[in-house]
Design a protein around this motif. Structure first.
Motif, PDB file in Angstrom:
ATOM      1  N   TYR A 236       0.825  -1.206   0.000  1.00 40.33           N
ATOM      2  CA  TYR A 236       0.000   0.000   0.000  1.00 40.33           C
ATOM      3  C   TYR A 236       0.865   1.265   0.000  1.00 40.33           C
ATOM      4  CZ  TYR A 236      -4.402  -2.467   0.877  1.00 40.33           C
ATOM      5  OH  TYR A 236      -5.511  -3.258   0.766  1.00 40.33           O
ATOM      6  N   ILE A 237       1.878   1.264   0.864  1.00 41.83           N
ATOM      7  CA  ILE A 237       2.739   2.437   0.963  1.00 41.83           C
ATOM      8  C   ILE A 237       3.500   2.660  -0.340  1.00 41.83           C
ATOM      9  CG2 ILE A 237       4.774   3.394   2.141  1.00 41.83           C
ATOM     10  CD1 ILE A 237       3.766   1.941   4.680  1.00 41.83           C
ATOM     11  N   ALA A 238       4.034   1.593  -0.912  1.00 42.65           N
ATOM     12  CA  ALA A 238       4.791   1.707  -2.159  1.00 42.65           C
ATOM     13  C   ALA A 238       3.908   2.221  -3.295  1.00 42.65           C
ATOM     14  CB  ALA A 238       5.397   0.353  -2.529  1.00 42.65           C
ATOM     15  N   PHE A 239       2.660   1.738  -3.368  1.00 46.66           N
ATOM     16  CA  PHE A 239       1.764   2.197  -4.420  1.00 46.66           C
ATOM     17  C   PHE A 239       1.433   3.676  -4.243  1.00 46.66           C
ATOM     18  CE2 PHE A 239      -2.285   2.630  -6.711  1.00 46.66           C
ATOM     19  CZ  PHE A 239      -1.983   1.966  -7.895  1.00 46.66           C
ATOM     20  N   LYS A 240       1.257   4.088  -3.002  1.00 49.42           N
ATOM     21  CA  LYS A 240       0.945   5.485  -2.714  1.00 49.42           C
ATOM     22  C   LYS A 240       2.038   6.405  -3.251  1.00 49.42           C
ATOM     23  CE  LYS A 240      -0.758   9.141  -0.591  1.00 49.42           C
ATOM     24  NZ  LYS A 240      -1.949   9.837  -1.112  1.00 49.42           N
ATOM     25  N   TRP A 241       3.297   5.973  -3.156  1.00 45.26           N
ATOM     26  CA  TRP A 241       4.414   6.817  -3.595  1.00 45.26           C
ATOM     27  C   TRP A 241       4.782   6.607  -5.057  1.00 45.26           C
ATOM     28  CZ3 TRP A 241       5.467  10.838  -0.835  1.00 45.26           C
ATOM     29  CH2 TRP A 241       5.214  10.816   0.546  1.00 45.26           C
ATOM     30  N   LEU A 242       4.639   5.414  -5.551  1.00 46.56           N
ATOM     31  CA  LEU A 242       5.069   5.117  -6.915  1.00 46.56           C
ATOM     32  C   LEU A 242       4.024   5.482  -7.968  1.00 46.56           C
ATOM     33  CD1 LEU A 242       6.870   1.664  -6.492  1.00 46.56           C
ATOM     34  CD2 LEU A 242       7.921   3.887  -6.978  1.00 46.56           C
ATOM     35  N   ALA A 243       2.741   5.277  -7.661  1.00 44.80           N
ATOM     36  CA  ALA A 243       1.696   5.525  -8.657  1.00 44.80           C
ATOM     37  C   ALA A 243       1.714   6.950  -9.197  1.00 44.80           C
ATOM     38  CB  ALA A 243       0.324   5.175  -8.075  1.00 44.80           C
ATOM     39  N   PRO A 244       1.880   7.989  -8.354  1.00 48.55           N
ATOM     40  CA  PRO A 244       1.944   9.354  -8.901  1.00 48.55           C
ATOM     41  C   PRO A 244       3.116   9.549  -9.856  1.00 48.55           C
ATOM     42  CG  PRO A 244       1.459   9.436  -6.561  1.00 48.55           C
ATOM     43  CD  PRO A 244       1.810   8.015  -6.873  1.00 48.55           C
ATOM     44  N   PHE A 245       4.242   8.897  -9.574  1.00 48.36           N
ATOM     45  CA  PHE A 245       5.400   9.013 -10.473  1.00 48.36           C
ATOM     46  C   PHE A 245       5.073   8.438 -11.848  1.00 48.36           C
ATOM     47  CE2 PHE A 245       9.044   6.807 -12.354  1.00 48.36           C
ATOM     48  CZ  PHE A 245       9.886   7.891 -12.605  1.00 48.36           C
ATOM     49  N   TYR A 246       4.497   7.249 -11.886  1.00 50.77           N
ATOM     50  CA  TYR A 246       4.149   6.629 -13.170  1.00 50.77           C
ATOM     51  C   TYR A 246       3.050   7.424 -13.874  1.00 50.77           C
ATOM     52  CZ  TYR A 246       7.054   2.545 -12.340  1.00 50.77           C
ATOM     53  OH  TYR A 246       8.128   1.712 -12.141  1.00 50.77           O
ATOM     54  N   TYR A 247       2.186   8.020 -13.083  1.00 54.35           N
ATOM     55  CA  TYR A 247       1.119   8.834 -13.667  1.00 54.35           C
ATOM     56  C   TYR A 247       1.697  10.093 -14.330  1.00 54.35           C
ATOM     57  CZ  TYR A 247      -3.153  11.659 -13.972  1.00 54.35           C
ATOM     58  OH  TYR A 247      -4.192  12.429 -14.418  1.00 54.35           O
ATOM     59  N   GLN A 248       2.655  10.725 -13.680  1.00 54.84           N
ATOM     60  CA  GLN A 248       3.298  11.908 -14.245  1.00 54.84           C
ATOM     61  C   GLN A 248       3.964  11.584 -15.581  1.00 54.84           C
ATOM     62  OE1 GLN A 248       5.834  13.069 -10.987  1.00 54.84           O
ATOM     63  NE2 GLN A 248       4.422  14.687 -10.323  1.00 54.84           N
ATOM     64  N   GLN A 249       4.627  10.433 -15.632  1.00 55.61           N
ATOM     65  CA  GLN A 249       5.275  10.030 -16.875  1.00 55.61           C
ATOM     66  C   GLN A 249       4.244   9.795 -17.974  1.00 55.61           C
ATOM     67  OE1 GLN A 249       8.676  10.164 -16.988  1.00 55.61           O
ATOM     68  NE2 GLN A 249       8.303  10.934 -14.899  1.00 55.61           N
ATOM     69  N   TYR A 250       3.135   9.214 -17.589  1.00 55.44           N
ATOM     70  CA  TYR A 250       2.056   8.959 -18.553  1.00 55.44           C
ATOM     71  C   TYR A 250       1.490  10.275 -19.086  1.00 55.44           C
ATOM     72  CZ  TYR A 250      -2.701   7.974 -20.141  1.00 55.44           C
ATOM     73  OH  TYR A 250      -3.863   7.930 -20.869  1.00 55.44           O
ATOM     74  N   VAL A 251       1.226  11.247 -18.199  1.00 55.33           N
ATOM     75  CA  VAL A 251       0.659  12.528 -18.606  1.00 55.33           C
ATOM     76  C   VAL A 251       1.600  13.256 -19.561  1.00 55.33           C
ATOM     77  CG1 VAL A 251      -0.020  14.823 -17.780  1.00 55.33           C
ATOM     78  CG2 VAL A 251      -0.794  12.776 -16.568  1.00 55.33           C
ATOM     79  N   LYS A 252       2.897  13.161 -19.311  1.00 58.90           N
ATOM     80  CA  LYS A 252       3.871  13.820 -20.193  1.00 58.90           C
ATOM     81  C   LYS A 252       3.808  13.274 -21.611  1.00 58.90           C
ATOM     82  CE  LYS A 252       7.261  15.025 -16.609  1.00 58.90           C
ATOM     83  NZ  LYS A 252       8.615  14.736 -16.074  1.00 58.90           N
ATOM     84  N   SER A 253       3.571  11.960 -21.735  1.00 61.81           N
ATOM     85  CA  SER A 253       3.583  11.346 -23.063  1.00 61.81           C
ATOM     86  C   SER A 253       2.209  11.265 -23.718  1.00 61.81           C
ATOM     87  CB  SER A 253       4.181   9.936 -22.984  1.00 61.81           C
ATOM     88  OG  SER A 253       3.366   9.099 -22.166  1.00 61.81           O
ATOM     89  N   GLN A 254       1.154  11.113 -22.911  1.00 62.88           N
ATOM     90  CA  GLN A 254      -0.177  10.877 -23.464  1.00 62.88           C
ATOM     91  C   GLN A 254      -1.157  12.030 -23.232  1.00 62.88           C
ATOM     92  OE1 GLN A 254      -0.808   8.158 -25.294  1.00 62.88           O
ATOM     93  NE2 GLN A 254       1.263   7.380 -24.928  1.00 62.88           N
ATOM     94  N   GLY A 255      -0.813  12.935 -22.350  1.00 60.81           N
ATOM     95  CA  GLY A 255      -1.726  14.016 -22.024  1.00 60.81           C
ATOM     96  C   GLY A 255      -2.601  13.685 -20.830  1.00 60.81           C
ATOM     97  N   GLN A 256      -3.307  14.692 -20.358  1.00 61.74           N
ATOM     98  CA  GLN A 256      -4.150  14.551 -19.168  1.00 61.74           C
ATOM     99  C   GLN A 256      -5.409  13.749 -19.480  1.00 61.74           C
ATOM    100  OE1 GLN A 256      -3.105  16.613 -16.418  1.00 61.74           O
ATOM    101  NE2 GLN A 256      -4.550  15.608 -15.062  1.00 61.74           N
ATOM    102  N   PRO A 257      -5.705  12.693 -18.730  1.00 65.33           N
ATOM    103  CA  PRO A 257      -6.977  11.988 -18.935  1.00 65.33           C
ATOM    104  C   PRO A 257      -8.141  12.859 -18.478  1.00 65.33           C
ATOM    105  CG  PRO A 257      -5.887  11.157 -16.980  1.00 65.33           C
ATOM    106  CD  PRO A 257      -4.922  12.108 -17.631  1.00 65.33           C
ATOM    107  N   GLN A 258      -9.299  12.589 -19.019  1.00 68.00           N
ATOM    108  CA  GLN A 258     -10.463  13.396 -18.665  1.00 68.00           C
ATOM    109  C   GLN A 258     -11.039  13.036 -17.297  1.00 68.00           C
ATOM    110  OE1 GLN A 258     -12.031  12.554 -22.802  1.00 68.00           O
ATOM    111  NE2 GLN A 258     -13.102  14.451 -22.351  1.00 68.00           N
ATOM    112  N   LEU A 259     -10.839  11.793 -16.886  1.00 65.62           N
ATOM    113  CA  LEU A 259     -11.309  11.361 -15.579  1.00 65.62           C
ATOM    114  C   LEU A 259     -10.264  10.483 -14.917  1.00 65.62           C
ATOM    115  CD1 LEU A 259     -15.079  10.290 -15.896  1.00 65.62           C
ATOM    116  CD2 LEU A 259     -14.160  12.293 -14.719  1.00 65.62           C
ATOM    117  N   VAL A 260     -10.216  10.546 -13.596  1.00 68.07           N
ATOM    118  CA  VAL A 260      -9.348   9.659 -12.814  1.00 68.07           C
ATOM    119  C   VAL A 260     -10.209   8.944 -11.781  1.00 68.07           C
ATOM    120  CG1 VAL A 260      -7.392   9.494 -11.231  1.00 68.07           C
ATOM    121  CG2 VAL A 260      -7.321  11.125 -13.136  1.00 68.07           C
ATOM    122  N   ILE A 261     -10.108   7.610 -11.769  1.00 63.88           N
ATOM    123  CA  ILE A 261     -10.827   6.779 -10.798  1.00 63.88           C
ATOM    124  C   ILE A 261      -9.802   6.105  -9.897  1.00 63.88           C
ATOM    125  CG2 ILE A 261     -12.406   4.840 -10.464  1.00 63.88           C
ATOM    126  CD1 ILE A 261     -13.440   5.322 -13.301  1.00 63.88           C
ATOM    127  N   GLY A 262     -10.015   6.170  -8.610  1.00 66.47           N
ATOM    128  CA  GLY A 262      -9.134   5.497  -7.664  1.00 66.47           C
ATOM    129  C   GLY A 262      -9.931   4.631  -6.715  1.00 66.47           C
TER     130      GLY A 262
END
Length: 392
Positions: free
Chosen positions: A67-93
């Motif tokens: 849980y702790i690792a996902f909390k810290w790592l997921a935003p990093f992978y998300y930032q990389q995704y946004v840089k290459s693919q753009g901002q998604p219209q919705l985020v579900i967690g």
């Protein structure tokens, strides 16, 4: 390809995960209408051509570290995704696993559970669970506060979140009952239960109770169920335990030994397909002290088993005492009394199981998908430019 983009965050989007299995049905039903990108450590991708997967690698154990690792790592992978693919219209967690979400899919109220349910376990497990509970309660509060919509599987959980978090969440709540694959869990007329009973060491004349849980046998009520079986002392009353990690299974096998029940309780371990075990049994028991929907109880009801359970969210919406099951207190005497009634009225069990099946048949997957379609249509911006940027 649709231009309606959604990022979805959950540690494990798999068939063996309670929340993850529901997300899989959402993805299967709507992946042609929306472009989903799933951020997860494990993902049983139902359509790799339509659904992207960004793997967030996590340690296998312990659970709180995942849980702790996902909390810290997921935003990093998300930032990389946004840089290459753009901002998604919705985020579900799912729950609080990604705090900055538009839609929080809540399957638990960690704060309520933390406050009301003391941990009964050995010291190492107790410490690990305490860390996990506090961490999840903290990130849950952040996610619920920031989300625009909170989707819950039951009225009971909606009421509990409103009670715990008050006005901050009350107007955000919407109910989408978890999906039950009615066609897959309905018992076929051609099914022969005898080989499966024999596999567990049970006979055709035995009354078989099924108990099923991925783990956390203490919360799910396995010990009082075992003690109730010992109290009833009816030799043909047998228990089939599905799931559990090896350490927990050994712990509860020792409890069975103390009550001289080793020949009447069979532990199958984790099973990818629990249907044959449900179809081979007579009733399903879950005297748990906390559930928000208990999908396996609904699956058991679809399989034609009456349900013996405590007052659980979700289950309380269909369980009628002594009609399609037995409503019990989480006490050995209450469970034992219900078992004695079931034994005495054994001839009524099949009819009770039929009524249980009828009571849950409207929780089908198609209704689940349609409800989620309504949620997404309401939440989805009219165009990509109107999407609110999400800061991580």
């Amino acid at each position: 390809m649709t231009d309606k983009t959604i990022a979805l965050f959950d540690l494990s989007v798999t068939a063996d995960s309670p929340a993850g299995s529901c997300i899989l049905q959402l993805l299967k039903g709507l992946c042609q209408e929306y472009q989903f990108t799933v951020f997860a450590d494990r993902f049983d991708n139902p359509d790799p051509q339509a659904i992207r997967w960004v793997r967030v690698p996590l340690p296998r154990k312990p659970v709180f570290l995942r849980y702790i690792a996902f909390k810290w790592l997921a935003p990093f992978y998300y930032q990389q995704y946004v840089k290459s693919q753009g901002q998604p219209q919705l985020v579900i967690g799912t729950e609080g696993q990604f705090s900055n979400c538009d839609i929080c899919y809540a399957h638990f109220c960690h704060q309520a559970y933390l406050e009301s349910h003391p941990i009964q376990a050995n010291l190492p497990r107790k410490v690990a669970r305490l860390i996990t509970r506090h961490f999840n309660a903290n990130i849950e509060a952040i996610a619920l506060n920031q989300a625009q919509t909170i989707v819950v599987p039951s009225e009971g959980l909606a009421n509990e979140l409103a009670r715990i978090y008050g006005a901050r969440v009350q107007n955000k709540l919407t109910k989408v009952s978890n999906p039950v694959d009615v066609s897959q869990f309905t018992k076929p007329n051609s099914f022969d239960p005898i080989p499966w009973r024999n596999k567990a060491g049970f006979s055709a004349d035995d009354i078989i109770i099924v108990f099923s849980a991925l783990g956390d046998f203490d919360r799910k009520g396995l010990k009082p169920l075992i003690e109730a079986i010992a109290t009833v002392n009816y030799p043909q009353l047998k228990l089939l335990v599905i799931g559990g990690v090896p350490t927990e299974i050994r712990e509860y096998q020792a409890i069975c030994d103390r009550y001289s029940l080793s020949d009447r309780v069979h532990f199958t371990g984790f099973q990818l397909d629990i249907r044959p075990y449900l179809w081979s049994a007579n009733l399903f028991a879950l005297p748990s002290n906390y559930e928000t929907f208990s999908l396996v109880s609904f699956q058991a009801a679809v399989a034609g088993l009456p349900i013996l359970a405590t007052q659980l969210y979700g289950v309380e919406e269909f369980l009628t005492d002594r009609v399609n099951g037995w409503l019990v207190e989480r006490q050995v005497s209450s469970i034992a009394n219900a078992l004695e009634i079931a034994i005495h009225d054994r001839a009524k069990i099949p009819e009770m199981g039929k009524l249980a099946h009828e009571a849950v048949s409207h929780y089908d997957q198609s209704i689940f998908v349609e409800r989620w379609r309504e949620v997404l249509q309401k939440q989805m911006p009219q165009n990509a430019a109107s999407a609110t940027p999400i800061v991580v």
